[in-house]
Design a protein around this motif. Sequence first.
Motif, PDB file in Angstrom:
ATOM      1  N   ILE A 499       0.852  -1.188   0.000  1.00  0.00           N
ATOM      2  CA  ILE A 499       0.000   0.000   0.000  1.00  0.00           C
ATOM      3  C   ILE A 499       0.886   1.235   0.000  1.00  0.00           C
ATOM      4  CG2 ILE A 499      -1.815   1.261   1.184  1.00  0.00           C
ATOM      5  CD1 ILE A 499      -2.627  -1.436  -0.038  1.00  0.00           C
ATOM      6  N   ASP A 500       1.002   1.859  -1.143  1.00  0.00           N
ATOM      7  CA  ASP A 500       1.788   3.080  -1.303  1.00  0.00           C
ATOM      8  C   ASP A 500       0.896   4.279  -0.978  1.00  0.00           C
ATOM      9  OD1 ASP A 500       3.482   5.091  -1.946  1.00  0.00           O
ATOM     10  OD2 ASP A 500       3.738   4.536  -4.069  1.00  0.00           O
ATOM     11  N   LEU A 501       1.228   4.970   0.107  1.00  0.00           N
ATOM     12  CA  LEU A 501       0.379   6.073   0.557  1.00  0.00           C
ATOM     13  C   LEU A 501       0.467   7.295  -0.353  1.00  0.00           C
ATOM     14  CD1 LEU A 501       0.932   5.877   4.424  1.00  0.00           C
ATOM     15  CD2 LEU A 501      -0.961   4.994   3.070  1.00  0.00           C
ATOM     16  N   ASP A 502       1.510   7.364  -1.175  1.00  0.00           N
ATOM     17  CA  ASP A 502       1.584   8.463  -2.130  1.00  0.00           C
ATOM     18  C   ASP A 502       0.415   8.368  -3.102  1.00  0.00           C
ATOM     19  OD1 ASP A 502       3.875   9.340  -0.979  1.00  0.00           O
ATOM     20  OD2 ASP A 502       5.230   8.434  -2.444  1.00  0.00           O
ATOM     21  N   GLY A 503      -0.302   9.415  -3.233  1.00  0.00           N
ATOM     22  CA  GLY A 503      -1.444   9.433  -4.130  1.00  0.00           C
ATOM     23  C   GLY A 503      -2.759   9.104  -3.441  1.00  0.00           C
ATOM     24  N   PHE A 504      -2.684   8.629  -2.185  1.00  0.00           N
ATOM     25  CA  PHE A 504      -3.910   8.358  -1.439  1.00  0.00           C
ATOM     26  C   PHE A 504      -4.453   9.671  -0.890  1.00  0.00           C
ATOM     27  CE2 PHE A 504      -3.164   3.982  -1.833  1.00  0.00           C
ATOM     28  CZ  PHE A 504      -4.252   3.292  -1.327  1.00  0.00           C
ATOM     29  N   GLY A 505      -5.701   9.952  -1.124  1.00  0.00           N
ATOM     30  CA  GLY A 505      -6.334  11.134  -0.568  1.00  0.00           C
ATOM     31  C   GLY A 505      -7.006  10.843   0.762  1.00  0.00           C
ATOM     32  N   PHE A 506      -7.549  11.918   1.382  1.00  0.00           N
ATOM     33  CA  PHE A 506      -8.205  11.755   2.676  1.00  0.00           C
ATOM     34  C   PHE A 506      -9.374  10.797   2.585  1.00  0.00           C
ATOM     35  CE2 PHE A 506     -11.389  12.977   5.823  1.00  0.00           C
ATOM     36  CZ  PHE A 506     -10.639  12.870   6.989  1.00  0.00           C
ATOM     37  N   GLU A 507     -10.073  10.840   1.438  1.00  0.00           N
ATOM     38  CA  GLU A 507     -11.248   9.971   1.292  1.00  0.00           C
ATOM     39  C   GLU A 507     -10.869   8.504   1.169  1.00  0.00           C
ATOM     40  OE1 GLU A 507      -9.912  11.368  -2.749  1.00  0.00           O
ATOM     41  OE2 GLU A 507     -10.200  12.212  -0.740  1.00  0.00           O
ATOM     42  N   ASP A 508      -9.565   8.245   0.863  1.00  0.00           N
ATOM     43  CA  ASP A 508      -9.113   6.851   0.747  1.00  0.00           C
ATOM     44  C   ASP A 508      -8.711   6.255   2.086  1.00  0.00           C
ATOM     45  OD1 ASP A 508      -9.298   6.888  -2.109  1.00  0.00           O
ATOM     46  OD2 ASP A 508      -7.421   8.033  -2.150  1.00  0.00           O
ATOM     47  N   ALA A 509      -8.495   7.120   3.092  1.00  0.00           N
ATOM     48  CA  ALA A 509      -7.950   6.641   4.366  1.00  0.00           C
ATOM     49  C   ALA A 509      -8.891   5.652   5.045  1.00  0.00           C
ATOM     50  CB  ALA A 509      -7.667   7.826   5.282  1.00  0.00           C
ATOM     51  N   GLU A 510     -10.179   5.960   5.014  1.00  0.00           N
ATOM     52  CA  GLU A 510     -11.136   5.063   5.674  1.00  0.00           C
ATOM     53  C   GLU A 510     -11.128   3.687   5.028  1.00  0.00           C
ATOM     54  OE1 GLU A 510     -15.912   4.733   6.733  1.00  0.00           O
ATOM     55  OE2 GLU A 510     -15.121   6.485   5.664  1.00  0.00           O
ATOM     56  N   ARG A 511     -11.071   3.664   3.706  1.00  0.00           N
ATOM     57  CA  ARG A 511     -11.047   2.382   2.998  1.00  0.00           C
ATOM     58  C   ARG A 511      -9.795   1.576   3.360  1.00  0.00           C
ATOM     59  NH1 ARG A 511     -11.043   4.315  -1.760  1.00  0.00           N
ATOM     60  NH2 ARG A 511      -8.932   3.771  -2.443  1.00  0.00           N
ATOM     61  N   LEU A 512      -8.639   2.249   3.428  1.00  0.00           N
ATOM     62  CA  LEU A 512      -7.385   1.566   3.749  1.00  0.00           C
ATOM     63  C   LEU A 512      -7.419   1.017   5.172  1.00  0.00           C
ATOM     64  CD1 LEU A 512      -3.837   2.899   2.909  1.00  0.00           C
ATOM     65  CD2 LEU A 512      -4.321   1.876   5.114  1.00  0.00           C
ATOM     66  N   VAL A 513      -7.848   1.849   6.120  1.00  0.00           N
ATOM     67  CA  VAL A 513      -7.880   1.410   7.522  1.00  0.00           C
ATOM     68  C   VAL A 513      -8.833   0.235   7.695  1.00  0.00           C
ATOM     69  CG1 VAL A 513      -8.547   2.091   9.856  1.00  0.00           C
ATOM     70  CG2 VAL A 513      -7.205   3.663   8.441  1.00  0.00           C
ATOM     71  N   ARG A 514      -9.998   0.322   7.038  1.00  0.00           N
ATOM     72  CA  ARG A 514     -10.962  -0.763   7.160  1.00  0.00           C
ATOM     73  C   ARG A 514     -10.413  -2.065   6.574  1.00  0.00           C
ATOM     74  NH1 ARG A 514     -14.860   1.726   5.176  1.00  0.00           N
ATOM     75  NH2 ARG A 514     -14.705   1.028   3.017  1.00  0.00           N
ATOM     76  N   ALA A 515      -9.703  -1.968   5.448  1.00  0.00           N
ATOM     77  CA  ALA A 515      -9.140  -3.170   4.837  1.00  0.00           C
ATOM     78  C   ALA A 515      -8.108  -3.817   5.735  1.00  0.00           C
ATOM     79  CB  ALA A 515      -8.519  -2.820   3.481  1.00  0.00           C
ATOM     80  N   ARG A 516      -7.250  -3.009   6.353  1.00  0.00           N
ATOM     81  CA  ARG A 516      -6.219  -3.589   7.233  1.00  0.00           C
ATOM     82  C   ARG A 516      -6.822  -4.162   8.505  1.00  0.00           C
ATOM     83  NH1 ARG A 516      -2.094  -3.612  10.841  1.00  0.00           N
ATOM     84  NH2 ARG A 516       0.011  -3.910   9.995  1.00  0.00           N
ATOM     85  N   ARG A 517      -7.810  -3.465   9.051  1.00  0.00           N
ATOM     86  CA  ARG A 517      -8.459  -3.962  10.265  1.00  0.00           C
ATOM     87  C   ARG A 517      -9.141  -5.306  10.002  1.00  0.00           C
ATOM     88  NH1 ARG A 517     -12.755  -0.070  11.741  1.00  0.00           N
ATOM     89  NH2 ARG A 517     -13.958  -1.290  10.230  1.00  0.00           N
ATOM     90  N   ASN A 518      -9.818  -5.434   8.883  1.00  0.00           N
ATOM     91  CA  ASN A 518     -10.479  -6.697   8.551  1.00  0.00           C
ATOM     92  C   ASN A 518      -9.457  -7.816   8.326  1.00  0.00           C
ATOM     93  OD1 ASN A 518     -12.952  -5.428   8.708  1.00  0.00           O
ATOM     94  ND2 ASN A 518     -13.144  -5.123   6.490  1.00  0.00           N
ATOM     95  N   LEU A 519      -8.324  -7.462   7.714  1.00  0.00           N
ATOM     96  CA  LEU A 519      -7.273  -8.461   7.502  1.00  0.00           C
ATOM     97  C   LEU A 519      -6.726  -8.954   8.832  1.00  0.00           C
ATOM     98  CD1 LEU A 519      -5.295 -10.029   5.693  1.00  0.00           C
ATOM     99  CD2 LEU A 519      -3.831  -7.993   5.697  1.00  0.00           C
ATOM    100  N   VAL A 520      -6.406  -8.040   9.730  1.00  0.00           N
ATOM    101  CA  VAL A 520      -5.868  -8.435  11.034  1.00  0.00           C
ATOM    102  C   VAL A 520      -6.885  -9.264  11.802  1.00  0.00           C
ATOM    103  CG1 VAL A 520      -5.084  -7.572  13.273  1.00  0.00           C
ATOM    104  CG2 VAL A 520      -4.301  -6.465  11.168  1.00  0.00           C
ATOM    105  N   SER A 521      -8.130  -8.875  11.712  1.00  0.00           N
ATOM    106  CA  SER A 521      -9.186  -9.631  12.405  1.00  0.00           C
ATOM    107  C   SER A 521      -9.248 -11.067  11.897  1.00  0.00           C
ATOM    108  CB  SER A 521     -10.529  -8.928  12.199  1.00  0.00           C
ATOM    109  OG  SER A 521     -11.591  -9.665  12.808  1.00  0.00           O
ATOM    110  N   ALA A 522      -9.197 -11.236  10.568  1.00  0.00           N
ATOM    111  CA  ALA A 522      -9.242 -12.589  10.000  1.00  0.00           C
ATOM    112  C   ALA A 522      -8.012 -13.384  10.381  1.00  0.00           C
ATOM    113  CB  ALA A 522      -9.375 -12.494   8.486  1.00  0.00           C
ATOM    114  N   LEU A 523      -6.857 -12.742  10.397  1.00  0.00           N
ATOM    115  CA  LEU A 523      -5.624 -13.453  10.760  1.00  0.00           C
ATOM    116  C   LEU A 523      -5.610 -13.860  12.227  1.00  0.00           C
ATOM    117  CD1 LEU A 523      -3.056 -11.270   8.782  1.00  0.00           C
ATOM    118  CD2 LEU A 523      -3.789 -13.605   8.239  1.00  0.00           C
ATOM    119  N   ASN A 524      -6.461 -13.224  13.034  1.00  0.00           N
ATOM    120  CA  ASN A 524      -6.611 -13.611  14.439  1.00  0.00           C
ATOM    121  C   ASN A 524      -7.723 -14.627  14.640  1.00  0.00           C
ATOM    122  OD1 ASN A 524      -4.721 -12.131  16.313  1.00  0.00           O
ATOM    123  ND2 ASN A 524      -5.478 -10.398  15.089  1.00  0.00           N
ATOM    124  N   GLY A 525      -8.327 -15.090  13.536  1.00  0.00           N
ATOM    125  CA  GLY A 525      -9.296 -16.174  13.637  1.00  0.00           C
ATOM    126  C   GLY A 525     -10.740 -15.756  13.617  1.00  0.00           C
TER     127      GLY A 525
END
Length: 554
Positions: A499-525
């Motif tokens: 995930i290259d943060l260059d070029g990501f706008g403020f409106e993209d931040a929520e999508r990125l955070v949600r994707a990582r949170r869901n990934l970590v949640s799944a990796l924790n079972g």
Amino acid sequence: MPFDLRIEPWLPVRRKSRKVEIIAPFNLTDGLAGDPIVALAAPRPDFQGALLEFLIGLFSVALAAQEAEDWEALGEAPPPPEALRAALMRLPPAFFLDGDGPRFLQDLTASDFDDQAPIPIENLLIDAAGQITQERNKDLFVKRARVPAMGLSAAAMALITLQTYAPSGGQGHRTSMRGGGPLTTLVEPRGDGRERDESGERPLWELIHANLQLASDAWALPDDWTSPQDEGVAERVWPWLAPTIASSGDPPRQVSPVWPDAHPFQAFFGMPRRIRLEFDDEGGICALTGRHSPVLVRQYRTRNYGVHYGDGLWLHPLSPHYRNKTIWRPVHPQPDGLGWKDWAGLVTHGEDTRPAECVSRHKRRFDRPYAVRAFGYDMDNMKARSWAEALLPVWPQATLGPGVADAMAEAARQMVEATRLAGNLLVGAVVAARFKADAKGDFSAIKAQLWAAMEQAFLTRLDAAAASKLAVSQAILAHNGGYAAALRRETCAIFDSEIDLDGFGFEDAERLVRARRNLVSALNGYGKGGKALFAALGLPSPDPGRRKARERAA
């Protein structure tokens, strides 16, 4: 005089001193005490693999070790070159590359090729641009006319390689005994396969010897190949000594590994393609080796309906197999390459998988770790996509406690499946973070990073299981809990790097955070994907109440 592959120098090899030589096969054991031959030095990796198989077959027949004790003696006291030469010369004259009589791996009946147009010798190479590709001028990446001529050595290597790994070649042009581009696995007695410095190189004879097949009762060979009572055996080992058993009928005639069709050792000398090389006595430079050859091969002739080895009739001793319904089929490399993910399927027995006979025998008898060298073409029908190779460690059953071998195999399958599932979660998270909508494309490179990152964790846990002598359930649960933590760490690290943060706008931040949170949640079972991941590792699903409590506290 015909060019006799038993005694003529044609094999390119490298000694431990790095010196490259061209030798006859019987010189493989030359200099064992001083500067031994440690590797082949063929100009192409597929030649290397096919030559290894050829030498294993050649000396399996020539030395004809009847029992395990005979085989062990050949390792403890390798035959000197003069003994190997004598053993090869006792074989029938089946190894003349040219001449008026039977030719090595070529059709016996020369007159059957008079009406066939000559083909450039380059087309013997499995990755060469095909005839239709050339006619349609589509050879964009793999160009034609790269190899206008081959010397006798290169022509022999190319012929062996094609007959051993032959892909489909159009109507009636048969594939190899194991289908197009089979996977080969050889035992390599070099420790665990992960430390291979130059000082640790071992004689090539050890690799050949480790994979020799026993000429036991079912594979019995005659002491005297000219004896009337053994008439017919030679052509059932080397099919070019007799007229080709053509497969033009409907259904096509199949050749099985039982008398009177063929001797099981024909597994090393299959002849699915009907070929006749044409020799140019003017000589010149071989385009593959760069060496001068007194005779060149510029073209050959071929016709279809060579030997058809059937579907599931042969169990090749150098290939792992998998069960498809009631038929055992040879394993083939896949587009994602070879690596530790293939360990369980290539070196352990499963309900629907079985390793090559050479690997099974060593697992039962050896009392020290060794490696399995796996290699082969990844084929897409007639198209060669890549050549794949890997070196995998093996822990012999003789060194393990009761139940540990089975536990290691089960744990390996669990870790592979868990990594596959984590790779899917990772790709899904990267796509969700990068794009507002579903995106299509090839994300295999992201998964490849995860496979590479988890290799050490996989091998470390198998090492620990082998050393601990744990019972089956303990071995799986104790080590796979740690594997889940390593998988979580490496997956998140790859996500962050992708995930290259260059070029990501403020409106993209929520999508990125949600994707990582869901990934970590799944990796924790947690969630459907997380439950599948933990189930694959044999780990209990976490209490969903703890997750909700943490979310409320946050």
